[in-house]
Design a protein around this motif. Sequence first.
Motif, PDB file in Angstrom:
ATOM      1  N   ASP A  89     -63.456  34.024  25.249  1.00 46.93           N
ATOM      2  CA  ASP A  89     -63.717  33.011  26.277  1.00 46.93           C
ATOM      3  C   ASP A  89     -65.135  33.128  26.840  1.00 46.93           C
ATOM      4  N   GLU A  90     -65.594  34.350  27.051  1.00 42.84           N
ATOM      5  CA  GLU A  90     -66.956  34.548  27.554  1.00 42.84           C
ATOM      6  C   GLU A  90     -67.984  34.073  26.532  1.00 42.84           C
ATOM      7  N   THR A  91     -67.763  34.436  25.274  1.00 40.62           N
ATOM      8  CA  THR A  91     -68.685  33.987  24.221  1.00 40.62           C
ATOM      9  C   THR A  91     -68.729  32.473  24.173  1.00 40.62           C
ATOM     10  N   LYS A  92     -67.579  31.854  24.236  1.00 41.95           N
ATOM     11  CA  LYS A  92     -67.507  30.382  24.194  1.00 41.95           C
ATOM     12  C   LYS A  92     -68.234  29.770  25.394  1.00 41.95           C
ATOM     13  N   ARG A  93     -68.046  30.356  26.575  1.00 39.07           N
ATOM     14  CA  ARG A  93     -68.671  29.813  27.785  1.00 39.07           C
ATOM     15  C   ARG A  93     -70.203  29.867  27.690  1.00 39.07           C
ATOM     16  N   PHE A  94     -70.748  31.021  27.228  1.00 37.26           N
ATOM     17  CA  PHE A  94     -72.204  31.136  27.129  1.00 37.26           C
ATOM     18  C   PHE A  94     -72.759  30.323  25.955  1.00 37.26           C
ATOM     19  N   THR A 118     -71.484  27.476  24.983  1.00 42.95           N
ATOM     20  CA  THR A 118     -71.465  26.104  25.514  1.00 42.95           C
ATOM     21  C   THR A 118     -72.658  25.873  26.432  1.00 42.95           C
ATOM     22  N   LEU A 119     -72.976  26.866  27.245  1.00 34.83           N
ATOM     23  CA  LEU A 119     -74.158  26.765  28.107  1.00 34.83           C
ATOM     24  C   LEU A 119     -75.415  26.577  27.269  1.00 34.83           C
ATOM     25  N   GLU A 133     -75.438  22.989  25.832  1.00 29.48           N
ATOM     26  CA  GLU A 133     -75.764  21.994  26.862  1.00 29.48           C
ATOM     27  C   GLU A 133     -77.243  22.045  27.234  1.00 29.48           C
ATOM     28  N   SER A 149     -78.490  33.661  32.844  1.00 28.98           N
ATOM     29  CA  SER A 149     -77.096  33.630  33.294  1.00 28.98           C
ATOM     30  C   SER A 149     -76.417  34.973  33.096  1.00 28.98           C
ATOM     31  N   SER A 160     -74.869  37.494  36.159  1.00 30.28           N
ATOM     32  CA  SER A 160     -73.414  37.558  36.155  1.00 30.28           C
ATOM     33  C   SER A 160     -72.920  38.779  36.931  1.00 30.28           C
TER      34      SER A 160
END
Length: 167
Positions: A113-118, A120-121, A124, A141, A145
């Motif tokens: 989930d963390e890998t996906k979140r960063f 995605t950042l 974007e 970021s 954190s």
Amino acid sequence: ALPPRRVWRLSPVQYAHTLEQLFGQKVDPATLPPDPMGGDGYAFFDTFATGSVVGEDVAEIFRTTAEKVATALLPTVEKERTCLMTKPAPGACVDDFVGTYGAKAFRRKLTDDETKRFATLFAEAQTKWDGRVAARVVLESLLQSPRFLYRTELGADAATGKRIALT
């Protein structure tokens, strides 16, 4: 009885040493927020919760420090990961970048989930700017954190219930 598990913010010296050891970047501890657990005679009580609060002033110091460190790391990132500079950057390249620098910053492997979140950042940011800026945004970021700024003694109760297996 065992003491409670704790979460506390890195001291200025710990923060500076962490940046130097993990990323090779030197930061003067005197430019960082003061040690949340030092000196006034009250900070050492277990009930002193306000000492680790990150208010606006402290957050701004961490933001500008993260910006400087991330900017200094960019030449290395660009050299090692030219694939980030293509638009759009390949997902495997972004995941590798996030995983490598995230593991350094968090001092452990990132969760999916963390890998996906960063990642995605990064994606974007790359839609608005180029890969260089997107990489800097991710690095900034990571360095702001709570997983970077705080040391933790977290874990789960062991089978006996008397010991904590720290993560």
